[in-house]
Scaffold this motif. Structure first.
Motif, PDB file in Angstrom:
ATOM      1  N   GLU A 273       0.826  -1.208   0.000  1.00 26.56           N
ATOM      2  CA  GLU A 273       0.000   0.000   0.000  1.00 26.56           C
ATOM      3  C   GLU A 273       0.863   1.263   0.000  1.00 26.56           C
ATOM      4  OE1 GLU A 273      -3.116   0.038   2.880  1.00 26.56           O
ATOM      5  OE2 GLU A 273      -3.986   1.868   2.016  1.00 26.56           O
ATOM      6  N   ASP A 277       0.745   3.988  -2.967  1.00 33.09           N
ATOM      7  CA  ASP A 277       0.435   5.407  -2.730  1.00 33.09           C
ATOM      8  C   ASP A 277       1.575   6.310  -3.171  1.00 33.09           C
ATOM      9  OD1 ASP A 277      -1.952   4.661  -1.711  1.00 33.09           O
ATOM     10  OD2 ASP A 277      -1.407   4.898   0.402  1.00 33.09           O
ATOM     11  N   PHE A 301      -7.311   4.132  -4.938  1.00 33.77           N
ATOM     12  CA  PHE A 301      -6.897   3.648  -3.629  1.00 33.77           C
ATOM     13  C   PHE A 301      -6.516   2.172  -3.686  1.00 33.77           C
ATOM     14  CE2 PHE A 301      -9.796   7.209  -2.783  1.00 33.77           C
ATOM     15  CZ  PHE A 301      -8.893   8.050  -2.127  1.00 33.77           C
ATOM     16  N   TYR A 302      -5.458   1.861  -2.968  1.00 31.35           N
ATOM     17  CA  TYR A 302      -4.935   0.498  -2.952  1.00 31.35           C
ATOM     18  C   TYR A 302      -6.031  -0.521  -2.613  1.00 31.35           C
ATOM     19  CZ  TYR A 302      -2.406  -3.611  -1.374  1.00 31.35           C
ATOM     20  OH  TYR A 302      -1.987  -4.887  -1.185  1.00 31.35           O
ATOM     21  N   LYS A 303      -6.812  -0.179  -1.573  1.00 31.51           N
ATOM     22  CA  LYS A 303      -7.843  -1.127  -1.085  1.00 31.51           C
ATOM     23  C   LYS A 303      -8.780  -1.569  -2.220  1.00 31.51           C
ATOM     24  CE  LYS A 303      -9.900   0.662   2.593  1.00 31.51           C
ATOM     25  NZ  LYS A 303      -9.501   1.834   3.099  1.00 31.51           N
ATOM     26  N   ASP A 304      -9.201  -0.595  -3.010  1.00 28.92           N
ATOM     27  CA  ASP A 304     -10.120  -0.916  -4.116  1.00 28.92           C
ATOM     28  C   ASP A 304      -9.401  -1.683  -5.220  1.00 28.92           C
ATOM     29  OD1 ASP A 304     -11.836   0.711  -2.675  1.00 28.92           O
ATOM     30  OD2 ASP A 304     -11.219   2.514  -3.796  1.00 28.92           O
ATOM     31  N   LYS A 306      -6.796  -3.507  -5.073  1.00 34.31           N
ATOM     32  CA  LYS A 306      -6.403  -4.857  -4.641  1.00 34.31           C
ATOM     33  C   LYS A 306      -7.453  -5.891  -5.078  1.00 34.31           C
ATOM     34  CE  LYS A 306      -3.868  -7.716  -2.226  1.00 34.31           C
ATOM     35  NZ  LYS A 306      -4.370  -8.351  -1.013  1.00 34.31           N
ATOM     36  N   LYS A 307      -8.697  -5.453  -5.041  1.00 27.65           N
ATOM     37  CA  LYS A 307      -9.786  -6.382  -5.404  1.00 27.65           C
ATOM     38  C   LYS A 307      -9.774  -6.737  -6.889  1.00 27.65           C
ATOM     39  CE  LYS A 307     -12.748  -4.375  -1.888  1.00 27.65           C
ATOM     40  NZ  LYS A 307     -13.372  -3.053  -1.795  1.00 27.65           N
TER      41      LYS A 307
END
Ligand code: ADP
Ligand code: MG
Length: 399
Positions: A273, A277, A301-304, A306-307
């Motif tokens: 992450e 970023d 964003f990394y979180k999104d 990643k999916k």
């Protein structure tokens, strides 16, 4: 360290065999004993021929003795490894001649080369560990004790990793240079006829270019990869010209081509992450400064993202390293060296500026090979380049 190929054509077949023997011996000896060089070189002329070759190679600084050595032996120098790699490329007909240096950093030399048909290509010579570890004492000590810190090992690993990713990305259709060959600490790839983003002062549509850079980055992510150094130096901008079938007019599309992969990591990496970023921010900061462009939406964003890994039929490429025979330990060593290098660069940027004093590159503690950097070339000092290229605009006659 400069690549000076002048002595290459004077080396005899026997000299090359002895040089290769020193390389082979280096796998198990820091300083390769002369009897081992004799054995590995398998020359019929016996020890007198070998010592003649040794003397030629030492005079040309392709091999060197070490200060305070307890026995008679030699080690390969940077120059020696360069020659062996070039020799291999030349024998396989990937390189016929070496031209000018197009890029110089402390981690690599980028040379323009030509093959036997005259086609121009790029030779990237990795120089990791060249000045790394010098400013931080603890690492210096680590380096001395641990062979995994040696420049030859690290530079060769960096080239292997870069070539593996270049090949994987190229096969996956990502815009990267075409991989051509790999030997030791060097890779040969196609020359991309496009300036780095860093040199571009103006584009017709910064928003569109920004969108294409982010799109490319997200494609890498879908393959499971984080570039790790996604910035204006490592993105070349190509102008693709096509004709609009409806209007018949020529249209220019700006296509980003991404380079420089030794620091690439998986989207699964513990610090993924942070690197994600950092990469995205780098692009944002650059676009704001250079083109006064600010995206209207936050992210990505990394979180999104990643999916999305492995989705939409994207083959995961983050296992490329294991597939190419780079072990976890090797990957860790390389990563440690690259991170260390980054930190040192932050702490002491001047030490990483290209300088006239090439001798400074060599590890002063080591040996006498440092003589090889004696010649200096003032042209080499990289001037702070001004962005000067205007790209993507239709020329008046065409529109
Ligand atoms: P480093 O690891 O030292 O940053 P890079 O691979 O980023 O090395 O290359 C340094 C510079 O050399 C790039 O910024 C680019 O200008 C040039 N360069 C590298 N590879 C190519 C290529 N295949 N085609 C054209 N230019 C290249
Ligand atoms: Mg680079």
């Amino acid at each position: 360290m400069k690549l000076d190929t002048r002595a290459m054509r004077h080396l005899t077949a026997e000299d090359w065999k002895v040089l290769a023997a020193v390389e082979q011996g280096s796998k198990n000896h820091e300083l390769v004993p002369v009897p081992i060089i004799e054995r590995f070189s398998r020359l019929k002329g016996g020890s007198s021929l070998v010592s003649k070759c040794i003397s030629t190679l030492a005079k040309t600084s392709l091999i060197a003795k070490m200060k305070e050595a307890k026995y008679d032996g030699y080690r390969l120098t940077y120059g020696g490894l360069d020659y062996l790699a070039l020799h291999t490329h030349s024998q396989k007909k990937h390189i016929y001649s070496v031209g000018t240096r197009v890029g110089v950093g402390k981690e690599s030399d980028i040379m323009l080369v030509a093959d036997h048909t005259g086609a121009q290509q790029i030779l990237k010579i990795h120089r990791l560990g060249r000045i790394s570890f010098r400013t931080v004492k603890t690492n210096r000590d680590y380096l001395k004790k641990n062979a995994s810190g040696s420049w030859m090992y690290l530079s060769t690993l960096a080239a292997r990793k870069e070539y593996a990713f270049l090949s994987a990305l190229h096969s996956a259709g990502i815009p990267v240079p075409t991989p051509i060959a790999h030997s030791r600490h060097t890779i040969v790839m196609s020359l991309v006829d496009a300036p780095p983003l860093r040199q571009i002062s103006s584009v017709p549509d910064p928003a569109a270019l920004y969108a294409s850079l982010i799109e490319l980055y997200l494609r890498l992510a879908k393959h499971g990869l984080i570039h790790g150094d996604y910035n204006e130096f490592n993105i070349l901008i190509r102008e693709d010209i096509s004709t609009n079938p409806e209007t018949g007019t020529e249209e220019i599309t700006l296509v980003p081509v991404v380079i420089d992969f030794p620091q690439m990591i998986s989207m699964e990496h513990v610090n993924a992450e942070m690197y994600f970023d950092r990469d995205i921010n780098c692009i944002k900061i650059f676009f704001e400064r250079r083109f006064h462009f600010k995206p209207t939406t936050p992210g990505p964003f990394y979180k999104d993202v990643k999916k999305t890994v492995g989705r939409d039929g994207f083959e995961r490429l983050d296992a490329t390293l294991e597939a190419s025979g780079i072990t976890k330990k090797m990957a860790k060593d390389l990563e440690a060296a690259i991170r260390q290098h980054e930190e040192e660069k932050l702490q002491n940027p001047e030490a990483f500026e290209p300088s006239d004093d090439e001798e400074d590159d060599e590890d002063e503690d080591e040996d006498e090979e440092d003589k090889e950097g004696e010649e200096t070339n003032t042209d080499e000092k990289e001037k702070e380049e001004q962005p000067s290229i205007v790209i993507g605009f239709q020329s008046p006659s065409e529109s």
